[in-house]
Design a protein around this motif. Sequence first.
Motif, short mmCIF file in Angstrom:
data_model
loop_
_atom_site.label_atom_id
_atom_site.label_comp_id
_atom_site.label_asym_id
_atom_site.label_seq_id
_atom_site.Cartn_x
_atom_site.Cartn_y
_atom_site.Cartn_z
N ASP A 135 0.84 -1.20 0.00
CA ASP A 135 0.00 0.00 0.00
C ASP A 135 0.87 1.25 0.00
N ARG A 136 1.03 1.87 -1.15
CA ARG A 136 1.90 3.05 -1.32
C ARG A 136 3.31 2.75 -0.83
N ALA A 137 3.73 1.50 -1.02
CA ALA A 137 5.03 1.07 -0.53
C ALA A 137 5.59 -0.04 -1.42
N LEU A 138 6.91 -0.12 -1.43
CA LEU A 138 7.60 -1.19 -2.13
C LEU A 138 8.58 -1.81 -1.14
N TYR A 139 8.54 -3.13 -1.03
CA TYR A 139 9.44 -3.86 -0.14
C TYR A 139 10.56 -4.43 -1.00
N LEU A 140 11.80 -4.20 -0.58
CA LEU A 140 12.96 -4.70 -1.32
C LEU A 140 13.78 -5.61 -0.42
N TYR A 141 14.00 -6.83 -0.90
CA TYR A 141 14.91 -7.75 -0.23
C TYR A 141 16.21 -7.71 -1.02
N ALA A 142 17.28 -7.25 -0.37
CA ALA A 142 18.60 -7.14 -0.99
C ALA A 142 19.60 -7.80 -0.04
N PRO A 143 19.92 -9.09 -0.27
CA PRO A 143 20.77 -9.84 0.66
C PRO A 143 22.12 -9.20 0.96
N GLU A 144 22.70 -8.45 0.01
CA GLU A 144 24.00 -7.81 0.23
C GLU A 144 23.86 -6.36 0.68
N GLY A 145 22.64 -5.91 0.96
CA GLY A 145 22.41 -4.53 1.38
C GLY A 145 22.08 -3.63 0.21
N LEU A 146 21.51 -2.49 0.50
CA LEU A 146 21.06 -1.56 -0.53
C LEU A 146 22.22 -0.99 -1.33
N GLY A 147 23.35 -0.74 -0.69
CA GLY A 147 24.51 -0.16 -1.37
C GLY A 147 25.06 -1.02 -2.49
N ARG A 148 24.84 -2.32 -2.41
CA ARG A 148 25.33 -3.25 -3.43
C ARG A 148 24.20 -3.80 -4.30
N SER A 149 23.01 -3.31 -4.10
CA SER A 149 21.84 -3.87 -4.78
C SER A 149 21.69 -3.36 -6.21
N LYS A 150 21.78 -4.27 -7.16
CA LYS A 150 21.55 -3.91 -8.57
C LYS A 150 20.05 -3.68 -8.80
N LEU A 151 19.21 -4.44 -8.14
CA LEU A 151 17.77 -4.24 -8.27
C LEU A 151 17.37 -2.91 -7.65
#
Length: 190
Positions: A135-151
């Motif tokens: 709901d007006r949000a996006l959940y991101l699973y990034a196993p290596e953390g956001l700084g290394r996330s290509k997605l």
Amino acid sequence: MTTKTYAALLRGINVGGHKKVPMAQLRTLLQGLGHGGVQTYLQSGNAVFTADRGDEDSLAAELRTAIEEHFGFAVDVLVRDGTYLRAVADACPFPAADLEAKQLHVTYFSAPVDATRFAAIDQPAFLPEEFRLGDRALYLYAPEGLGRSKLGEQLSRPALNKGLIATTRNWNTVTRLVEMTREAGPEAVR
């Protein structure tokens, strides 16, 4: 009038020495707007406050104007009430309790988004990273953390967020804002 508890989420402040908004000054600014129970969290632009007037959009516009007048630059602001923040945390489609906080992020949007906005992203190409909409949000699973996330990099492209205010918080901040709105809420004051 009914008093509600809100969190203000400021986008893009105190990053790399740009758009400096000291949290003490943000607290003073919110108090000057007539809000109570003002607290801030971290230096990245998270504030909790109570208000007995307005709604999320009008409170965000009021704070945005006050910041621009006080600091001399524009800042995108989202305001969300404590009930919404709890609902977003509770609806997390990933096993938050089993993950490190750096692996899970929520991007809050100023308006609802649907899957068509992100249809050009080839999700399987980014596995094990993945995202889901809420709901007006996006959940991101990034196993290596956001700084290394290509997605995460793909999801933050301006074209995907056109016409929206979008601001991301890690899971520690998501849960702490839920706690802070609960603690600062009218029910906690009794």
